[in-house]
Design a protein around this motif. Structure first.
Motif, PDB file in Angstrom:
ATOM      1  N   SER A  90       0.899  -1.184   0.051  1.00 16.20           N
ATOM      2  CA  SER A  90      -0.037   0.111   0.090  1.00 16.20           C
ATOM      3  C   SER A  90       0.969   1.274  -0.159  1.00 16.20           C
ATOM      4  O   SER A  90       2.243   1.222   0.418  1.00 16.20           O
ATOM      5  CB  SER A  90      -0.981   0.060   1.175  1.00 16.20           C
ATOM      6  N   THR A  91       0.066   2.326  -0.479  1.00 19.40           N
ATOM      7  CA  THR A  91       0.806   3.547  -0.407  1.00 19.40           C
ATOM      8  C   THR A  91      -0.055   4.556   0.168  1.00 19.40           C
ATOM      9  O   THR A  91      -1.198   4.605  -0.030  1.00 19.40           O
ATOM     10  CB  THR A  91       1.152   4.247  -1.716  1.00 19.40           C
ATOM     11  N   VAL A  92       0.377   5.393   1.250  1.00 22.29           N
ATOM     12  CA  VAL A  92      -0.412   6.757   1.811  1.00 22.29           C
ATOM     13  C   VAL A  92       0.478   7.644   1.584  1.00 22.29           C
ATOM     14  O   VAL A  92       1.735   8.019   1.956  1.00 22.29           O
ATOM     15  CB  VAL A  92      -0.378   6.117   3.628  1.00 22.29           C
ATOM     16  N   ILE A  93      -0.165   8.566   0.661  1.00 26.78           N
ATOM     17  CA  ILE A  93       0.662  10.137   0.321  1.00 26.78           C
ATOM     18  C   ILE A  93       0.859  10.903   1.620  1.00 26.78           C
ATOM     19  O   ILE A  93       0.342  10.650   2.595  1.00 26.78           O
ATOM     20  CB  ILE A  93       0.044  10.562  -0.892  1.00 26.78           C
ATOM     21  N   ASN A  94       1.432  11.890   1.508  1.00 32.79           N
ATOM     22  CA  ASN A  94       2.040  12.816   2.524  1.00 32.79           C
ATOM     23  C   ASN A  94       0.905  13.666   2.890  1.00 32.79           C
ATOM     24  O   ASN A  94      -0.136  13.817   2.471  1.00 32.79           O
ATOM     25  CB  ASN A  94       3.150  13.653   1.993  1.00 32.79           C
ATOM     26  N   ASN A  95       0.941  14.019   4.389  1.00 35.98           N
ATOM     27  CA  ASN A  95      -0.046  14.881   5.224  1.00 35.98           C
ATOM     28  C   ASN A  95      -1.312  14.010   5.309  1.00 35.98           C
ATOM     29  O   ASN A  95      -2.401  15.030   5.612  1.00 35.98           O
ATOM     30  CB  ASN A  95      -0.127  16.026   4.345  1.00 35.98           C
ATOM     31  N   ILE A  96      -1.367  12.835   5.278  1.00 40.04           N
ATOM     32  CA  ILE A  96      -2.631  12.189   5.344  1.00 40.04           C
ATOM     33  C   ILE A  96      -2.897  11.776   6.839  1.00 40.04           C
ATOM     34  O   ILE A  96      -2.006  11.449   7.659  1.00 40.04           O
ATOM     35  CB  ILE A  96      -2.724  10.896   4.507  1.00 40.04           C
ATOM     36  N   TYR A  97      -3.974  11.960   7.250  1.00 35.59           N
ATOM     37  CA  TYR A  97      -4.619  11.320   8.759  1.00 35.59           C
ATOM     38  C   TYR A  97      -5.348  10.001   8.348  1.00 35.59           C
ATOM     39  O   TYR A  97      -6.337  10.208   7.823  1.00 35.59           O
ATOM     40  CB  TYR A  97      -5.267  12.490   9.289  1.00 35.59           C
ATOM     41  N   ILE A  98      -5.311   8.987   9.056  1.00 29.78           N
ATOM     42  CA  ILE A  98      -6.014   7.863   9.179  1.00 29.78           C
ATOM     43  C   ILE A  98      -6.425   7.510  10.512  1.00 29.78           C
ATOM     44  O   ILE A  98      -5.696   7.452  11.501  1.00 29.78           O
ATOM     45  CB  ILE A  98      -4.877   6.638   8.528  1.00 29.78           C
ATOM     46  N   TYR A  99      -7.518   7.463  10.686  1.00 31.98           N
ATOM     47  CA  TYR A  99      -8.128   7.456  12.273  1.00 31.98           C
ATOM     48  C   TYR A  99      -7.987   5.890  12.697  1.00 31.98           C
ATOM     49  O   TYR A  99      -7.430   5.100  11.986  1.00 31.98           O
ATOM     50  CB  TYR A  99      -9.625   7.387  12.068  1.00 31.98           C
ATOM     51  N   ASP A 100      -8.384   5.738  13.780  1.00 31.12           N
ATOM     52  CA  ASP A 100      -8.007   4.385  14.647  1.00 31.12           C
ATOM     53  C   ASP A 100      -8.918   3.357  13.949  1.00 31.12           C
ATOM     54  O   ASP A 100      -9.930   3.428  13.318  1.00 31.12           O
ATOM     55  CB  ASP A 100      -8.474   4.333  16.260  1.00 31.12           C
ATOM     56  N   ASP A 101      -8.381   2.134  13.901  1.00 32.26           N
ATOM     57  CA  ASP A 101      -9.179   0.778  13.716  1.00 32.26           C
ATOM     58  C   ASP A 101      -9.308   0.775  12.103  1.00 32.26           C
ATOM     59  O   ASP A 101     -10.426   0.130  11.639  1.00 32.26           O
ATOM     60  CB  ASP A 101     -10.391   0.506  14.422  1.00 32.26           C
ATOM     61  N   VAL A 102      -8.699   1.412  11.394  1.00 29.12           N
ATOM     62  CA  VAL A 102      -8.620   1.248   9.765  1.00 29.12           C
ATOM     63  C   VAL A 102      -7.951   0.045   9.308  1.00 29.12           C
ATOM     64  O   VAL A 102      -6.771   0.086   9.672  1.00 29.12           O
ATOM     65  CB  VAL A 102      -8.157   2.809   9.171  1.00 29.12           C
ATOM     66  N   ILE A 103      -8.449  -0.476   8.295  1.00 30.65           N
ATOM     67  CA  ILE A 103      -7.872  -1.641   7.709  1.00 30.65           C
ATOM     68  C   ILE A 103      -7.704  -1.172   5.933  1.00 30.65           C
ATOM     69  O   ILE A 103      -8.709  -0.741   5.584  1.00 30.65           O
ATOM     70  CB  ILE A 103      -8.547  -2.721   7.699  1.00 30.65           C
ATOM     71  N   LEU A 104      -6.519  -0.970   5.699  1.00 27.88           N
ATOM     72  CA  LEU A 104      -6.191  -0.566   4.312  1.00 27.88           C
ATOM     73  C   LEU A 104      -5.703  -1.899   3.581  1.00 27.88           C
ATOM     74  O   LEU A 104      -5.039  -2.703   3.898  1.00 27.88           O
ATOM     75  CB  LEU A 104      -4.883   0.391   4.125  1.00 27.88           C
ATOM     76  N   GLY A 105      -6.506  -2.171   2.463  1.00 25.97           N
ATOM     77  CA  GLY A 105      -6.355  -3.544   1.634  1.00 25.97           C
ATOM     78  C   GLY A 105      -4.860  -3.268   0.895  1.00 25.97           C
ATOM     79  O   GLY A 105      -4.502  -2.496   0.636  1.00 25.97           O
ATOM     80  N   ALA A 106      -4.369  -4.606   0.576  1.00 31.91           N
ATOM     81  CA  ALA A 106      -3.138  -4.851  -0.016  1.00 31.91           C
ATOM     82  C   ALA A 106      -3.482  -4.100  -1.403  1.00 31.91           C
ATOM     83  O   ALA A 106      -4.322  -4.001  -2.236  1.00 31.91           O
ATOM     84  CB  ALA A 106      -2.932  -6.197  -0.364  1.00 31.91           C
ATOM     85  N   GLY A 107      -2.164  -3.318  -1.771  1.00 34.09           N
ATOM     86  CA  GLY A 107      -2.112  -2.550  -2.850  1.00 34.09           C
ATOM     87  C   GLY A 107      -2.872  -1.187  -3.095  1.00 34.09           C
ATOM     88  O   GLY A 107      -2.929  -0.517  -4.224  1.00 34.09           O
ATOM     89  N   SER A 108      -3.431  -0.827  -2.083  1.00 34.76           N
ATOM     90  CA  SER A 108      -4.238   0.460  -2.088  1.00 34.76           C
ATOM     91  C   SER A 108      -3.444   1.599  -2.173  1.00 34.76           C
ATOM     92  O   SER A 108      -2.318   1.697  -1.689  1.00 34.76           O
ATOM     93  CB  SER A 108      -5.273   0.492  -0.749  1.00 34.76           C
ATOM     94  N   THR A 109      -3.849   2.594  -2.463  1.00 37.34           N
ATOM     95  CA  THR A 109      -3.460   4.029  -2.427  1.00 37.34           C
ATOM     96  C   THR A 109      -4.365   5.032  -1.682  1.00 37.34           C
ATOM     97  O   THR A 109      -5.398   5.284  -2.366  1.00 37.34           O
ATOM     98  CB  THR A 109      -3.085   4.665  -3.906  1.00 37.34           C
ATOM     99  N   THR A 110      -3.818   5.897  -0.678  1.00 36.27           N
ATOM    100  CA  THR A 110      -4.620   6.716   0.151  1.00 36.27           C
ATOM    101  C   THR A 110      -4.259   8.094  -0.117  1.00 36.27           C
ATOM    102  O   THR A 110      -3.098   8.241   0.093  1.00 36.27           O
ATOM    103  CB  THR A 110      -4.549   6.239   1.622  1.00 36.27           C
ATOM    104  N   ILE A 111      -5.301   8.888  -0.950  1.00 34.30           N
ATOM    105  CA  ILE A 111      -4.781  10.222  -1.225  1.00 34.30           C
ATOM    106  C   ILE A 111      -5.871  10.918  -0.206  1.00 34.30           C
ATOM    107  O   ILE A 111      -5.634  12.309  -0.440  1.00 34.30           O
ATOM    108  CB  ILE A 111      -5.114  10.332  -2.607  1.00 34.30           C
ATOM    109  N   ASN A 112      -6.597  10.537   0.496  1.00 32.92           N
ATOM    110  CA  ASN A 112      -7.572  11.682   1.318  1.00 32.92           C
ATOM    111  C   ASN A 112      -7.462  11.234   2.652  1.00 32.92           C
ATOM    112  O   ASN A 112      -7.059   9.969   3.053  1.00 32.92           O
ATOM    113  CB  ASN A 112      -9.137  11.743   0.855  1.00 32.92           C
TER     114      ASN A 112
END
Length: 208
Positions: free
Chosen positions: A169-191
């Motif tokens: 997975s990729t999480v771009i810069n300056n992102i906030y992710i809340y508790d108990d979040v599951i990010l799937g394999a290969g995902s890209t988080t931009i928000n």
């Protein structure tokens, strides 16, 4: 000439795949694995290291050894940590990991082979930073979160407690992710992800 540091004697809670990797890190760091604790009665030894009892036997050994929870499941790791807050927890960092200046890594966390953690990053307790993950500068990762292999966490990201960031997975810069979040394999988080739940895809989106 500096005196060599005495080796630490460590008990690993959990005798499956993750526990084996932890044992290898401990050995390569010059410390000693004394044994495993695991609730599976069929497990007697792992790589010639004995399984010395069940998880409830922690109290029998608590004054003699350091401990690390070698279990990949966040919720099981959380339960064990909450039930045993006063143990001397071992922080396992593979010798090939690159750790920048100003990095803080909490007790009980495991940092695997090939990981890069850049400057001024803060990682909580009982986290897993898995093989070849890249965690860039000024990142905060709260306790009990698992960053999977080959993941990229870009600069100034904040990740909450008990999250699981899937492999690749990729999480771009300056992102906030809340508790108990599951990010799937290969995902890209931009928000920002402000609700707990499962997120998949490019860009990552929440699914029920």
């Amino acid at each position: 000439m500096k005196k060599p540091m005495p080796e630490k004697k460590v008990m690993i809670i959990g005798a499956s795949g993750h526990g084996k990797v932890i044992a290898d890190i401990i050995h390569q760091s010059g410390d000693q694995v004394m044994g495993f604790l695991d609730d599976d009665p069929t497990k007697k030894e792992i790589h010639q290291i004995p399984v010395l009892g069940k998880i409830k036997d922690i109290q029998k050994y608590k004054d003699d050894f350091y401990f690390i929870i070698g279990i990949g499941d966040n919720q099981i790791r959380k339960k064990i940590a909450e039930n045993n807050p006063a143990l001397n927890y071992y922080t396992a960092i593979h010798p090939t990991a690159v750790i920048g200046e100003g990095v803080h890594i909490g007790n009980g966390t495991a940092v695997m082979a090939g990981v890069v953690i850049n400057v001024d990053t803060d990682i909580g307790e009982h986290c897993i930073i898995n093989t070849s993950a890249v965690v860039e500068h000024d990142v905060t990762i709260q306790s009990l979160t698992h960053i999977s292999p080959n993941t990229t966490i870009c600069g100034s990201v904040k990740i909450g407690k008990s999250c699981h960031v899937g492999a690749g997975s990729t999480v771009i810069n300056n992102i906030y992710i809340y508790d108990d979040v599951i990010l799937g394999a290969g995902s890209t988080t931009i928000n920002n992800l402000i609700q707990p739940g499962i997120y998949i895809g490019i860009p990552s989106r929440r699914i029920k």
